[in-house]
Design an enzyme around this catalytic site. Sequence first.
Site, PDB file in Angstrom:
ATOM      1  N   ASP A 156      14.221  -1.997  33.570  1.00  0.00           N
ATOM      2  CA  ASP A 156      14.317  -2.631  34.877  1.00  0.00           C
ATOM      3  C   ASP A 156      13.567  -1.708  35.840  1.00  0.00           C
ATOM      4  O   ASP A 156      13.347  -0.533  35.540  1.00  0.00           O
ATOM      5  CB  ASP A 156      15.789  -2.778  35.268  1.00  0.00           C
ATOM      6  CG  ASP A 156      15.975  -3.348  36.662  1.00  0.00           C
ATOM      7  OD1 ASP A 156      15.305  -4.348  36.991  1.00  0.00           O
ATOM      8  OD2 ASP A 156      16.785  -2.790  37.424  1.00  0.00           O
ATOM      9  N   ASP A 159      13.699  -1.580  39.954  1.00  0.00           N
ATOM     10  CA  ASP A 159      14.424  -1.063  41.119  1.00  0.00           C
ATOM     11  C   ASP A 159      15.769  -0.476  40.705  1.00  0.00           C
ATOM     12  O   ASP A 159      16.584  -1.137  40.070  1.00  0.00           O
ATOM     13  CB  ASP A 159      14.631  -2.170  42.155  1.00  0.00           C
ATOM     14  CG  ASP A 159      13.314  -2.708  42.704  1.00  0.00           C
ATOM     15  OD1 ASP A 159      12.305  -1.989  42.659  1.00  0.00           O
ATOM     16  OD2 ASP A 159      13.306  -3.864  43.173  1.00  0.00           O
TER      17      ASP A 159
END
Length: 187
Positions: A7, A9
């Site tokens: 992922d 952020d």
Amino acid sequence: MKLIILDRDGVINQDRDDFVKSVDEWIPVEGSMDAVAFLTQAGYTVAVATNQSGIGRKYFTVQNLTEMHAKMHRLVRQAGGEINGIWFCPHTDADNCNCRKPKPGMIEDIIGRFNAQASETWLVGDSLRDLQAIDAVGGKPALVLTGKGKKTLSQHGHELPEHTQVFDTLLDFSQYIMQENAAPQAD
């Protein structure tokens, strides 16, 4: 094919409640560039899967996102690593698409693109939806406590996929992977 999906952020870069909207707001999590380098050097293909509903909400543009990703690529390369692909979902929840995590569409696409085995693929995330997306395809979920990770663990710890492993940071995860690779394999 050894594949790790990250992922973005809260895992690679610092997250913001008001969205990371520009290259200036894109700030790496301490140690994350080195972590990607370690994973690359350990022979892993590294891909990024990121929900970017800020595009759908018109908080920033695809051009802004491209600039952020160019910065990420540059910093990862400077550290000696490589990101082999970036997938993003520009939609909001209301769009009900199949690519927005926790739905598995983006993850399935990445695994298919690299011809990897889902059961051998890690996804490192900081939210329940990240972990649910990899769990839906039978992969290996890893939660990091950066970004929203601590909140995810405290509020959703009982909902985490069964085999979720928890690490303080992406750097800690990468060191775990390197130790796993260094361990003698059973005959």
